[in-house]
Motif scaffolding. Structure first.
Motif, PDB file in Angstrom:
ATOM      1  N   THR A 156       1.054  -1.222  -0.185  1.00 15.52           N
ATOM      2  CA  THR A 156       0.345   0.051   0.137  1.00 15.52           C
ATOM      3  C   THR A 156       0.834   1.115   0.110  1.00 15.52           C
ATOM      4  O   THR A 156       0.028   2.463   0.328  1.00 15.52           O
ATOM      5  CB  THR A 156      -1.271   0.630   1.526  1.00 15.52           C
ATOM      6  N   SER A 157       2.481   1.262  -0.303  1.00 18.46           N
ATOM      7  CA  SER A 157       2.833   2.339  -0.329  1.00 18.46           C
ATOM      8  C   SER A 157       3.876   2.612  -1.096  1.00 18.46           C
ATOM      9  O   SER A 157       3.191   1.834  -1.855  1.00 18.46           O
ATOM     10  CB  SER A 157       3.580   1.974   1.455  1.00 18.46           C
ATOM     11  N   ARG A 214       5.139  -3.640  -7.682  1.00 21.08           N
ATOM     12  CA  ARG A 214       4.041  -3.478  -8.942  1.00 21.08           C
ATOM     13  C   ARG A 214       2.495  -3.617  -8.346  1.00 21.08           C
ATOM     14  O   ARG A 214       2.310  -3.825  -6.613  1.00 21.08           O
ATOM     15  CB  ARG A 214       4.123  -4.938  -9.392  1.00 21.08           C
ATOM     16  N   GLY A 215       1.821  -2.725  -8.960  1.00 17.77           N
ATOM     17  CA  GLY A 215       0.526  -2.330  -8.346  1.00 17.77           C
ATOM     18  C   GLY A 215       0.503  -1.184  -7.305  1.00 17.77           C
ATOM     19  O   GLY A 215      -0.862  -0.788  -6.977  1.00 17.77           O
ATOM     20  N   HIS A 216       1.640  -0.696  -7.243  1.00 19.66           N
ATOM     21  CA  HIS A 216       2.077   0.192  -6.706  1.00 19.66           C
ATOM     22  C   HIS A 216       2.720   1.430  -7.552  1.00 19.66           C
ATOM     23  O   HIS A 216       3.362   1.413  -8.276  1.00 19.66           O
ATOM     24  CB  HIS A 216       2.802   0.026  -4.825  1.00 19.66           C
ATOM     25  N   GLY A 217       2.270   2.663  -6.883  1.00 18.53           N
ATOM     26  CA  GLY A 217       2.287   3.846  -7.411  1.00 18.53           C
ATOM     27  C   GLY A 217       2.550   4.193  -8.835  1.00 18.53           C
ATOM     28  O   GLY A 217       1.470   3.911  -9.269  1.00 18.53           O
ATOM     29  N   GLN A 275      -4.474   5.147  -3.538  1.00 21.94           N
ATOM     30  CA  GLN A 275      -3.956   4.398  -4.875  1.00 21.94           C
ATOM     31  C   GLN A 275      -4.490   2.546  -3.727  1.00 21.94           C
ATOM     32  O   GLN A 275      -4.710   1.568  -5.418  1.00 21.94           O
ATOM     33  CB  GLN A 275      -2.223   3.886  -4.355  1.00 21.94           C
ATOM     34  N   LEU A 276      -5.131   2.723  -2.932  1.00 24.16           N
ATOM     35  CA  LEU A 276      -5.909   1.740  -2.214  1.00 24.16           C
ATOM     36  C   LEU A 276      -6.959   0.904  -2.918  1.00 24.16           C
ATOM     37  O   LEU A 276      -7.970  -0.604  -3.019  1.00 24.16           O
ATOM     38  CB  LEU A 276      -6.699   1.727  -0.446  1.00 24.16           C
ATOM     39  N   PRO A 277      -7.972   1.986  -3.799  1.00 26.41           N
ATOM     40  CA  PRO A 277      -9.183   1.825  -4.947  1.00 26.41           C
ATOM     41  C   PRO A 277      -8.344   0.697  -6.187  1.00 26.41           C
ATOM     42  O   PRO A 277      -9.026  -0.045  -6.697  1.00 26.41           O
ATOM     43  CB  PRO A 277      -9.845   3.039  -5.335  1.00 26.41           C
ATOM     44  N   LYS A 278      -7.708   1.287  -6.460  1.00 23.84           N
ATOM     45  CA  LYS A 278      -6.900   0.410  -7.524  1.00 23.84           C
ATOM     46  C   LYS A 278      -6.798  -0.859  -7.051  1.00 23.84           C
ATOM     47  O   LYS A 278      -6.457  -2.301  -7.862  1.00 23.84           O
ATOM     48  CB  LYS A 278      -5.416   0.716  -7.717  1.00 23.84           C
ATOM     49  N   LEU A 279      -5.691  -1.241  -6.049  1.00 24.65           N
ATOM     50  CA  LEU A 279      -5.635  -2.314  -5.184  1.00 24.65           C
ATOM     51  C   LEU A 279      -6.753  -3.725  -5.609  1.00 24.65           C
ATOM     52  O   LEU A 279      -7.182  -4.887  -5.483  1.00 24.65           O
ATOM     53  CB  LEU A 279      -4.609  -3.067  -4.119  1.00 24.65           C
TER      54      LEU A 279
END
Length: 280
Positions: free
Chosen positions: A29-30, A56-59, A190-194
């Motif tokens: 999540t960071s 991956r998946g972040h930033g 970025q939480l909703p994207k995960l």
């Protein structure tokens, strides 16, 4: 910001400084901004070549639907290491970033000169931490979300956190952003994207990094755990079972030492880095 494609996923990275290679691995999540915000990159750059990247998946990195276990993330790092032409590097990993660092040391030891952990929880050691699900930082998160009418549950559940954030109304998201402030806003968004990925379940998977595999890691390890960490039993286990492990407690911190006690954390990292580099 430069990018490299590994395992079919675009990873954004930054490099600064010159000297032995150090790679900073952020938590789930960071993103790599936490290392810049804390000042650690600036503190290390005079003596080391410092690489940070968004996992991956972040930033700003790509967000595939699957592949968020520590084993896959370690393979991502192996390819990043080769693409950037790094020497064996000291990996500094916060929380899940430390799990990725240790899994890399187990699977791809030629890439790793040492690992510095910052308050990491290992799914393969969950028997050591029976109260992991009720860690205090989750309680803080739960209490904050409750202020906008969102219930996250009593125990750690990343998948639920992602789903609930994705379903927030614009007004509730704005209220949370106001609570968390400028730095927390980027984390929150970025939480909703995960929620569209398997990240929530994957990061709590053992993924082959068992207690026996951890104990067999031959790279030097520094276990920096926070004074009020929920994972002090893990720290003791690592110190007693890893053949080359040094432990140190960071005062006045409970899971985010780089922000809770920036000076103390930075000093500890620099001291141990210099020792690790002297050993190689």
């Amino acid at each position: 910001m430069p990018e490299v494609e590994v395992n079919g996923t675009r990873l954004y990275y930054q490099q600064t400084g010159a000297g032995p290679d150090v790679v900073l691995l952020h938590a789930v999540t960071s993103n790599q901004a936490v290392w810049v915000f804390s000042g650690l990159v600036e503190a290390l750059a005079p003596d080391f070549r410092v690489t940070t990247y968004d996992m991956r998946g972040h930033g700003a990195s790509g967000r595939p639907a699957t592949g968020y276990t520590s084993a896959v993330m370690a393979d991502d790092f192996r390819h990043l290491h080769a693409a950037l032409g790094l020497a064996p590097a000291v990996l500094i990993g916060h929380s899940f970033g430390g799990v990725v660092g240790m899994h890399t040391a187990a699977l791809w030891p030629a890439c790793v000169a040492g690992v510095v952990l910052s308050d990491s929880f290992f799914p393969g050691l969950k028997h050591v931490e029976p109260n992991f699900g009720k860690m205090s930082i989750w309680g803080d998160l739960r209490d904050t979300f409750k202020k906008v009418g969102v219930e996250l549950g009593e125990t750690v559940d990343f998948a639920r956190l992602f789903r609930e954030t994705a379903s927030l109304t614009a007004d509730r998201m704005k209220a949370l952003e106001d609570i968390y402030g400028a730095f927390g806003r980027g984390w929150l968004r970025q939480l909703p994207k995960l929620a569209e990925t398997t990240c929530g379940a994957d990061v709590l998977s053992e993924a082959g990094l068992t207690a026996d595999v951890l104990a067999g890691t031959d790279r030097p390890v520094v276990a920096l755990y926070d004074e009020f960490s929920p994972f002090l039993a893990t720290c003791r286990w690592l110190q007693h079972h890893l053949p080359r492990c040094t432990a140190e407690i960071i005062p006045a911190a409970k899971h985010l030492a780089m922000l809770d006690n920036t000076a103390g954390f930075t000093d500890a990292v620099k001291r141990h880095l210099n020792r690790l580099v002297d050993q190689t």
